[in-house]
Design an enzyme around this catalytic site. Structure first.
Site, mmCIF file in Angstrom:
data_model
loop_
_atom_site.group_PDB
_atom_site.id
_atom_site.type_symbol
_atom_site.label_atom_id
_atom_site.label_comp_id
_atom_site.label_asym_id
_atom_site.label_seq_id
_atom_site.Cartn_x
_atom_site.Cartn_y
_atom_site.Cartn_z
ATOM 1 N N LYS A 128 0.855 -1.190 0.000
ATOM 2 C CA LYS A 128 0.000 0.000 0.000
ATOM 3 C C LYS A 128 0.893 1.243 0.000
ATOM 4 C CE LYS A 128 -4.324 1.211 2.333
ATOM 5 N NZ LYS A 128 -5.086 1.031 3.572
HETATM 6 O O1 G3P Z 1 -9.139 2.033 4.486
HETATM 7 C C1 G3P Z 1 -9.100 3.363 4.908
HETATM 8 C C2 G3P Z 1 -9.785 3.491 6.176
HETATM 9 O O2 G3P Z 1 -9.093 2.810 7.191
HETATM 10 C C3 G3P Z 1 -10.082 4.865 6.604
HETATM 11 O O3 G3P Z 1 -11.273 4.762 7.277
HETATM 12 O O4 G3P Z 1 -13.031 5.469 8.800
HETATM 13 O O5 G3P Z 1 -10.631 6.103 9.237
HETATM 14 O O6 G3P Z 1 -11.879 7.155 7.389
HETATM 15 P P1 G3P Z 1 -11.731 5.942 8.232
#
Ligand code: G3P
Length: 218
Positions: free
Chosen positions: A87
Protein backbone atom coordinates in the site's frame (compact mmCIF):
# COMPACT_ATOMS: atom_id res chain seq x y z
CA UNK A 1 -17.84 -7.42 -5.49
CA UNK A 2 -14.95 -8.31 -3.20
CA UNK A 3 -15.25 -7.70 0.54
CA UNK A 4 -12.12 -6.71 2.45
CA UNK A 5 -12.08 -6.07 6.18
CA UNK A 6 -10.45 -2.82 7.25
CA UNK A 7 -8.72 -3.70 10.50
CA UNK A 8 -5.54 -5.12 11.98
CA UNK A 9 -7.47 -6.93 14.71
CA UNK A 10 -6.82 -10.67 14.34
CA UNK A 11 -10.05 -11.75 16.08
CA UNK A 12 -12.18 -9.61 13.79
CA UNK A 13 -10.30 -10.83 10.73
CA UNK A 14 -10.86 -14.43 11.84
CA UNK A 15 -14.56 -13.77 12.50
CA UNK A 16 -15.04 -12.21 9.06
CA UNK A 17 -13.06 -15.02 7.40
CA UNK A 18 -15.18 -17.65 9.16
CA UNK A 19 -18.30 -16.09 7.63
CA UNK A 20 -16.95 -17.38 4.31
CA UNK A 21 -17.34 -14.11 2.42
CA UNK A 22 -14.01 -12.40 3.03
CA UNK A 23 -11.67 -11.67 0.11
CA UNK A 24 -8.94 -9.73 1.85
CA UNK A 25 -7.75 -7.31 4.51
CA UNK A 26 -6.67 -3.69 4.46
CA UNK A 27 -4.58 -2.13 7.18
CA UNK A 28 -2.94 1.23 7.63
CA UNK A 29 -0.49 2.64 10.18
CA UNK A 30 -3.36 3.99 12.32
CA UNK A 31 -5.07 0.58 12.43
CA UNK A 32 -1.78 -1.12 13.37
CA UNK A 33 -1.21 1.45 16.13
CA UNK A 34 -4.77 0.87 17.39
CA UNK A 35 -3.84 -2.80 17.98
CA UNK A 36 -0.66 -1.71 19.80
CA UNK A 37 1.62 -3.17 17.12
CA UNK A 38 4.91 -1.28 16.91
CA UNK A 39 8.51 -1.92 15.86
CA UNK A 40 9.60 -3.25 12.46
CA UNK A 41 9.74 -6.93 13.46
CA UNK A 42 6.43 -6.91 15.34
CA UNK A 43 4.73 -5.20 12.43
CA UNK A 44 6.10 -7.77 9.97
CA UNK A 45 5.07 -10.64 12.25
CA UNK A 46 1.59 -9.18 12.52
CA UNK A 47 1.27 -9.07 8.73
CA UNK A 48 2.39 -12.72 8.61
CA UNK A 49 -0.26 -13.60 11.21
CA UNK A 50 -2.93 -11.89 9.08
CA UNK A 51 -1.72 -13.76 6.00
CA UNK A 52 -2.06 -17.02 7.92
CA UNK A 53 -5.78 -16.33 8.43
CA UNK A 54 -6.96 -15.19 5.00
CA UNK A 55 -6.56 -16.53 1.46
CA UNK A 56 -5.27 -13.43 -0.34
CA UNK A 57 -5.08 -9.63 -0.59
CA UNK A 58 -3.45 -8.32 2.57
CA UNK A 59 -2.66 -4.62 2.13
CA UNK A 60 0.45 -3.59 4.06
CA UNK A 61 1.35 0.09 3.99
CA UNK A 62 4.82 1.59 3.56
CA UNK A 63 5.84 4.31 6.00
CA UNK A 64 8.58 5.93 3.89
CA UNK A 65 7.61 8.84 1.68
CA UNK A 66 10.71 8.86 -0.55
CA UNK A 67 11.10 6.54 -3.54
CA UNK A 68 14.13 4.64 -2.26
CA UNK A 69 12.51 4.05 1.14
CA UNK A 70 9.18 2.99 -0.35
CA UNK A 71 10.90 0.53 -2.66
CA UNK A 72 12.96 -0.95 0.18
CA UNK A 73 9.99 -1.25 2.53
CA UNK A 74 7.63 -2.46 -0.18
CA UNK A 75 10.02 -5.20 -1.30
CA UNK A 76 10.48 -6.34 2.30
CA UNK A 77 6.71 -6.43 2.83
CA UNK A 78 6.09 -8.27 -0.44
CA UNK A 79 8.73 -10.85 0.52
CA UNK A 80 6.77 -11.74 3.68
CA UNK A 81 4.03 -13.56 1.78
CA UNK A 82 2.56 -13.79 -1.74
CA UNK A 83 -0.73 -12.51 -0.28
CA UNK A 84 0.76 -9.08 0.48
CA UNK A 85 -0.37 -6.07 -1.55
CA UNK A 86 1.96 -3.09 -0.99
CA UNK A 87 0.00 0.00 0.00
CA UNK A 88 1.50 3.27 -1.21
CA UNK A 89 0.24 6.84 -0.74
CA UNK A 90 -0.69 8.95 -3.76
CA UNK A 91 2.32 11.29 -3.77
CA UNK A 92 4.88 11.90 -6.52
CA UNK A 93 7.36 9.28 -5.30
CA UNK A 94 4.44 6.97 -4.58
CA UNK A 95 3.50 6.99 -8.26
CA UNK A 96 7.10 6.18 -9.20
CA UNK A 97 7.13 3.38 -6.62
CA UNK A 98 3.85 1.94 -7.98
CA UNK A 99 5.34 1.92 -11.50
CA UNK A 100 8.45 0.17 -10.14
CA UNK A 101 6.42 -2.46 -8.25
CA UNK A 102 4.06 -2.95 -11.18
CA UNK A 103 7.01 -3.63 -13.53
CA UNK A 104 8.28 -6.21 -11.02
CA UNK A 105 4.90 -7.94 -10.70
CA UNK A 106 4.36 -6.76 -7.11
CA UNK A 107 0.72 -5.85 -6.45
CA UNK A 108 -0.06 -2.39 -5.09
CA UNK A 109 -2.90 -0.49 -3.44
CA UNK A 110 -2.66 3.25 -4.00
CA UNK A 111 -4.14 4.88 -0.91
CA UNK A 112 -5.48 8.27 0.21
CA UNK A 113 -7.30 8.85 -3.08
CA UNK A 114 -9.65 11.83 -2.93
CA UNK A 115 -9.92 12.94 -6.57
CA UNK A 116 -10.35 11.44 -10.06
CA UNK A 117 -7.01 12.92 -11.15
CA UNK A 118 -5.16 11.03 -8.43
CA UNK A 119 -6.89 7.81 -9.47
CA UNK A 120 -5.97 8.33 -13.14
CA UNK A 121 -2.30 8.75 -12.22
CA UNK A 122 -2.35 5.64 -10.04
CA UNK A 123 -3.99 3.57 -12.80
CA UNK A 124 -1.51 4.79 -15.41
CA UNK A 125 1.35 3.78 -13.09
CA UNK A 126 -0.15 0.27 -12.92
CA UNK A 127 -1.72 0.17 -9.45
CA UNK A 128 -3.61 -3.06 -8.77
CA UNK A 129 -6.09 -1.22 -6.53
CA UNK A 130 -6.92 2.41 -5.81
CA UNK A 131 -8.48 3.32 -2.48
CA UNK A 132 -10.84 6.30 -2.62
CA UNK A 133 -11.79 7.23 0.99
CA UNK A 134 -15.50 7.90 0.71
CA UNK A 135 -16.33 8.46 4.38
CA UNK A 136 -13.59 11.04 4.80
CA UNK A 137 -14.91 12.91 1.74
CA UNK A 138 -18.41 12.87 3.21
CA UNK A 139 -16.91 14.20 6.47
CA UNK A 140 -15.84 17.42 4.72
CA UNK A 141 -19.04 17.86 2.67
CA UNK A 142 -17.75 16.32 -0.57
CA UNK A 143 -19.63 13.39 -2.08
CA UNK A 144 -17.64 10.18 -1.62
CA UNK A 145 -20.00 8.07 -3.71
CA UNK A 146 -19.83 10.57 -6.57
CA UNK A 147 -16.07 9.95 -6.67
CA UNK A 148 -16.70 6.20 -7.00
CA UNK A 149 -19.08 6.92 -9.92
CA UNK A 150 -16.45 9.06 -11.62
CA UNK A 151 -13.77 6.39 -11.23
CA UNK A 152 -16.02 3.62 -12.56
CA UNK A 153 -16.72 5.74 -15.68
CA UNK A 154 -13.11 6.80 -16.23
CA UNK A 155 -11.66 3.32 -15.81
CA UNK A 156 -14.33 1.90 -18.14
CA UNK A 157 -13.59 4.59 -20.76
CA UNK A 158 -9.99 3.53 -21.01
CA UNK A 159 -10.08 -0.12 -20.00
CA UNK A 160 -7.80 0.35 -17.00
CA UNK A 161 -7.21 -2.91 -15.13
CA UNK A 162 -6.88 -1.09 -11.80
CA UNK A 163 -9.62 -2.12 -9.37
CA UNK A 164 -11.65 0.43 -7.43
CA UNK A 165 -11.41 -0.39 -3.74
CA UNK A 166 -13.92 1.79 -1.90
CA UNK A 167 -12.37 2.62 1.50
CA UNK A 168 -13.44 4.57 4.56
CA UNK A 169 -16.80 2.81 4.16
CA UNK A 170 -18.61 3.76 7.35
CA UNK A 171 -21.97 2.00 7.19
CA UNK A 172 -23.86 -0.76 5.41
CA UNK A 173 -25.68 1.65 3.06
CA UNK A 174 -22.31 2.94 1.85
CA UNK A 175 -21.43 -0.64 0.98
CA UNK A 176 -24.70 -1.26 -0.87
CA UNK A 177 -24.36 2.02 -2.79
CA UNK A 178 -20.79 1.11 -3.77
CA UNK A 179 -22.12 -2.21 -5.07
CA UNK A 180 -24.84 -0.41 -7.10
CA UNK A 181 -22.27 1.91 -8.64
CA UNK A 182 -19.93 -0.94 -9.46
CA UNK A 183 -16.92 -0.60 -7.15
CA UNK A 184 -14.76 -3.72 -7.49
CA UNK A 185 -14.08 -3.97 -3.77
CA UNK A 186 -15.30 -2.42 -0.53
CA UNK A 187 -13.20 -2.44 2.60
CA UNK A 188 -14.95 -1.79 5.88
CA UNK A 189 -15.10 -2.67 9.56
CA UNK A 190 -16.68 -5.98 10.60
CA UNK A 191 -19.93 -4.35 11.80
CA UNK A 192 -20.55 -2.90 8.33
CA UNK A 193 -20.33 -6.38 6.80
CA UNK A 194 -22.48 -8.04 9.45
CA UNK A 195 -24.88 -5.06 9.28
CA UNK A 196 -25.93 -6.36 5.86
CA UNK A 197 -27.62 -9.26 7.65
CA UNK A 198 -30.05 -7.13 9.60
CA UNK A 199 -33.72 -6.74 8.82
CA UNK A 200 -36.55 -6.57 11.40
CA UNK A 201 -38.82 -8.66 9.15
CA UNK A 202 -36.21 -11.43 9.14
CA UNK A 203 -36.14 -11.41 12.95
CA UNK A 204 -39.92 -11.33 13.12
CA UNK A 205 -40.33 -14.04 10.48
CA UNK A 206 -37.82 -16.35 12.11
CA UNK A 207 -39.41 -15.91 15.55
CA UNK A 208 -42.80 -16.79 14.00
CA UNK A 209 -41.44 -19.89 12.22
CA UNK A 210 -39.84 -21.16 15.42
CA UNK A 211 -42.98 -20.46 17.48
CA UNK A 212 -45.20 -22.28 14.95
CA UNK A 213 -42.80 -25.22 14.87
CA UNK A 214 -42.84 -25.41 18.67
CA UNK A 215 -46.66 -25.31 18.73
CA UNK A 216 -47.01 -28.32 16.45
CA UNK A 217 -43.98 -30.26 17.74
CA UNK A 218 -44.22 -29.55 21.43
O1 G3P B 1 -9.14 2.03 4.49
C1 G3P B 1 -9.10 3.36 4.91
C2 G3P B 1 -9.79 3.49 6.18
O2 G3P B 1 -9.09 2.81 7.19
C3 G3P B 1 -10.08 4.87 6.60
O3 G3P B 1 -11.27 4.76 7.28
O4 G3P B 1 -13.03 5.47 8.80
O5 G3P B 1 -10.63 6.10 9.24
O6 G3P B 1 -11.88 7.16 7.39
P1 G3P B 1 -11.73 5.94 8.23
Amino acid sequence: MKFFIDTANLNEIKEAYDLGVLDGVTTNPSLMAKEGISGEENIKNHYKAICNIVDNNVSAEVIATDLEGMIREGEELAALDDKIVVKVPIIKDGIKAIKYFSDKGIRTNCTLIFSPGQAILAAKAGATYVSPFIGRLDDVSFNGLELIEQLVLIYQNYGFDTQILAASVRHSMHLIQCAEIGADVATCPLNVITGLLNHPLTDKGLAQFLADHKKSNG
